[in-house]
Design a protein around this motif. Structure first.
Motif, PDB file in Angstrom:
ATOM      1  N   LYS A   1     -16.401 -20.894 -39.823  1.00  0.00           N
ATOM      2  CA  LYS A   1     -14.981 -21.123 -39.543  1.00  0.00           C
ATOM      3  C   LYS A   1     -14.094 -21.321 -40.766  1.00  0.00           C
ATOM      4  O   LYS A   1     -12.892 -21.043 -40.707  1.00  0.00           O
ATOM      5  N   ASP A   2     -14.627 -21.795 -41.875  1.00  0.00           N
ATOM      6  CA  ASP A   2     -13.764 -22.176 -42.993  1.00  0.00           C
ATOM      7  C   ASP A   2     -13.091 -20.967 -43.637  1.00  0.00           C
ATOM      8  O   ASP A   2     -13.735 -19.951 -43.922  1.00  0.00           O
ATOM      9  N   THR A   3     -11.801 -21.109 -43.888  1.00  0.00           N
ATOM     10  CA  THR A   3     -11.028 -20.063 -44.561  1.00  0.00           C
ATOM     11  C   THR A   3     -10.692 -20.451 -45.996  1.00  0.00           C
ATOM     12  O   THR A   3     -10.257 -19.612 -46.782  1.00  0.00           O
ATOM     13  N   THR A   4     -10.885 -21.717 -46.328  1.00  0.00           N
ATOM     14  CA  THR A   4     -10.620 -22.208 -47.682  1.00  0.00           C
ATOM     15  C   THR A   4     -11.738 -23.153 -48.095  1.00  0.00           C
ATOM     16  O   THR A   4     -12.498 -23.646 -47.255  1.00  0.00           O
ATOM     17  N   ILE A   5     -11.832 -23.406 -49.388  1.00  0.00           N
ATOM     18  CA  ILE A   5     -12.726 -24.446 -49.889  1.00  0.00           C
ATOM     19  C   ILE A   5     -11.992 -25.240 -50.959  1.00  0.00           C
ATOM     20  O   ILE A   5     -11.077 -24.734 -51.615  1.00  0.00           O
ATOM     21  N   LYS A   6     -12.402 -26.484 -51.127  1.00  0.00           N
ATOM     22  CA  LYS A   6     -11.861 -27.320 -52.193  1.00  0.00           C
ATOM     23  C   LYS A   6     -13.013 -27.763 -53.077  1.00  0.00           C
ATOM     24  O   LYS A   6     -13.980 -28.369 -52.604  1.00  0.00           O
ATOM     25  N   LEU A   7     -12.923 -27.443 -54.358  1.00  0.00           N
ATOM     26  CA  LEU A   7     -13.988 -27.765 -55.294  1.00  0.00           C
ATOM     27  C   LEU A   7     -14.014 -29.264 -55.569  1.00  0.00           C
ATOM     28  O   LEU A   7     -12.977 -29.877 -55.820  1.00  0.00           O
ATOM     29  N   ARG A   8     -15.207 -29.838 -55.522  1.00  0.00           N
ATOM     30  CA  ARG A   8     -15.339 -31.290 -55.602  1.00  0.00           C
ATOM     31  C   ARG A   8     -15.039 -31.835 -57.000  1.00  0.00           C
ATOM     32  O   ARG A   8     -14.532 -32.943 -57.140  1.00  0.00           O
ATOM     33  N   HIS A   9     -15.360 -31.084 -58.032  1.00  0.00           N
ATOM     34  CA  HIS A   9     -15.207 -31.605 -59.394  1.00  0.00           C
ATOM     35  C   HIS A   9     -13.799 -31.380 -59.935  1.00  0.00           C
ATOM     36  O   HIS A   9     -13.165 -32.312 -60.436  1.00  0.00           O
ATOM     37  N   THR A  10     -13.298 -30.161 -59.845  1.00  0.00           N
ATOM     38  CA  THR A  10     -11.978 -29.860 -60.406  1.00  0.00           C
ATOM     39  C   THR A  10     -10.849 -30.108 -59.418  1.00  0.00           C
ATOM     40  O   THR A  10      -9.689 -30.227 -59.823  1.00  0.00           O
ATOM     41  N   GLY A  11     -11.175 -30.153 -58.116  1.00  0.00           N
ATOM     42  CA  GLY A  11     -10.138 -30.321 -57.105  1.00  0.00           C
ATOM     43  C   GLY A  11      -9.414 -29.039 -56.753  1.00  0.00           C
ATOM     44  O   GLY A  11      -8.506 -29.043 -55.912  1.00  0.00           O
ATOM     45  N   LYS A  12      -9.802 -27.925 -57.361  1.00  0.00           N
ATOM     46  CA  LYS A  12      -9.142 -26.648 -57.105  1.00  0.00           C
ATOM     47  C   LYS A  12      -9.386 -26.204 -55.668  1.00  0.00           C
ATOM     48  O   LYS A  12     -10.510 -26.276 -55.166  1.00  0.00           O
TER      49      LYS A  12
END
Length: 483
Positions: free
Chosen positions: A135-146
């Motif tokens: 289902k996910d259309t986006t991700i958020k990187l845990r270290h950089t927050g991008k």
């Protein structure tokens, strides 16, 4: 079938088990998480880097993305191999970041705290994300927050997916005399018991199928219907697994960039039309969770519909099929990528290595020193191969010449570079410490054994060996501490 509760049980299993699914050996992973396959994937990606440089595409950071990364061992080994290739590159290698992801939060936390991944994190070459392939259309990187979403990336996205597509939802059809029907599973639990534990529940399930005639526009996506119609017309009779959920995930990943997508994937599966003709009902293979065969032939149809290029070995593989798909309108011009795939996976791939390893294991008791060293080098210093050979190596130590002993110690050091512990009971550090001790390298033996004490309970044998090491190194105060 992709809507069956069966997949919810799969989801619950991996959520509940976390890293234990791999650390306790419930889920098979060696064939896709060893030094050999990591080296070959790195060579293919490095070939792609050469193409990007030649075409002037890699002006910004390149992102690599691994969904369902499990233990993280493949990511570690791949990054080690890619780093070595980049060190001797004759062109400016693009900056890159490997995104290791899974839907299970516990797995992400395991990677974040793993010491072997820390050097890559410090260099900005790895980051972590929670990602649900369904289902996910986006991700958020845990270290950089991008946040990565539609249109975020300026360079092609590289996707590495091993033992992944066999474990996510698929649809199932039955084709007979030009008619195609959807196979809908009906699940019952064996006996009257109801198991709250997903592992026990999966083992007790019995499955039957009901059939429903498929409409001409079964999927909302016309491209998927075109592929399904192709099979309806060309297959006379048999079962057909159709990876529509996998295609939807790839559609979403392609939206992240306008510069194309490279997919390198390995799984048990079928890759030719001949294998699909008369295909029997797919077997659900239980191993903690469960898996199904992957229809890679359909993947090739899908990439063609996207004006891309599919690559596969010329020979069939019984255990693991590795395929490469490039979603680029000018995919044919990526010659370095094509050459890299053909000369590695296309000639002698991970499946060939796995078969050869099994043959060698049966002959270990009679192997000579030079054969053992060649086997370890051929595996690219794989830790599992080394540990299988270790008992024979110990028996041969006494008769070795000085240069052979030095070679064995150098080999052990290279094996140590591939070390990625998953469970606290991993014995590689102890094995290397004991081998170094009998080879009279007391400094290395001390280092390995002290590292082992960080993850395993000390034994009389370890303490005594450490005491002897410090004694030989004339550090008598330290020696007394272990007595």
């Amino acid at each position: 079938m992709s809507q069956s509760i069966l997949w919810q049980l799969q989801y619950e299993y991996y959520q509940a088990q976390g890293i234990n699914a791999w650390g306790q050996g419930q889920t098979p992973s060696y064939i896709t998480s060893n030094s050999f396959i990591a080296r070959q994937y790195a060579e293919v990606v490095f070939g792609f880097f050469r193409d990007l440089h030649r075409k002037g595409i890699a002006q910004a950071r390149v992102y690599l993305f691994e969904p369902g990364a499990g233990s993280g061992q493949f990511a570690f080994l791949f990054l080690k191999a890619l780093a070595k290739a980049c060190e001797v590159a004759a062109f400016p290698v693009p900056e890159f970041c490997y995104i290791i992801s899974d839907f299970a939060e516990r797995n992400v936390q395991f990677w974040e705290s793993h010491p072997q991944l820390q050097p890559f994190l410090d260099r900005g070459q790895i980051d972590f994300a929670v990602f649900d392939a369904g289902k996910d259309t986006t991700i958020k990187l845990r270290h950089t927050g991008k946040e990565i979403k539609a249109g975020s990336l300026q360079t092609p996205l590289i996707v590495l997916a091993n033992y992944f597509f066999d474990s996510i939802p698929q649809d199932l059809f039955y084709i007979s005399q030009g008619k195609i029907e959807e196979a809908l599973p009906s699940l019952t639990v064996e006996g009257a018991a109801r198991h709250p534990n997903p592992v026990k529940l999966l083992k007790s399930i019995q499955m039957e199928f009901e059939f429903r005639e498929t409409a001409s526009k079964y999927y909302p996506e016309s491209a998927y219907n075109d592929i399904l119609r192709y099979y309806q017309e060309i297959l006379e009779e048999g079962w057909l697994l159709f990876p529509a959920p996998a295609f939807r995930m790839l559609d979403r990943l392609q939206s992240w960039t306008n510069s194309g997508l490279l997919l390198l994937t390995g799984d048990k599966g079928v890759q030719t039309l001949a294998e699909l003709k008369g295909m029997e009902m797919p077997e659900i293979i239980l191993h903690g969770g469960f898996s199904l065969t992957v229809n890679y032939h359909a993947f090739h149809q899908y990439v063609s519909a996207n004006q891309g290029l599919g690559m596969m070995p010329a020979h069939l593989n019984p255990y693991l099929n590795v395929h490469c798909f490039l979603f680029q309108e000018d995919a044919e011009t990526f010659q370095e990528l094509r050459n890299a795939f053909a000369s590695t996976i296309g000639e002698f791939g991970p499946d060939d290595f796995f078969i050869l390893k099994k043959v060698i294991q049966s002959r270990i008791p009679k192997m000579k020193w030079k054969q053992i060293m060649a086997t370890i080098r051929q595996s690219h210093y794989d830790t599992r191969v080394f540990q299988k050979l270790l008992p024979r190596m110990r028996k041969l130590v006494i008769g070795l010449q000085a240069w052979e002993r030095e070679s064995m110690l150098a080999t052990a050091a290279k094996v140590w570079e591939q070390y990625y512990p998953i469970s606290s009971g991993d014995s590689l550090a102890i094995d290397l410490g004991q081998l170094s001790f009998v080879l009279d390298d007391f400094a290395s033996a001390k280092t390995y054994l002290q590292h082992a004490l960080k993850t395993v309970a000390g034994s009389v044998e370890i303490f005594f060996t450490l005491a002897l090491c410090f004694d030989q190194l004339e550090d008598y105060v330290a020696a007394e501490k272990y007595l």
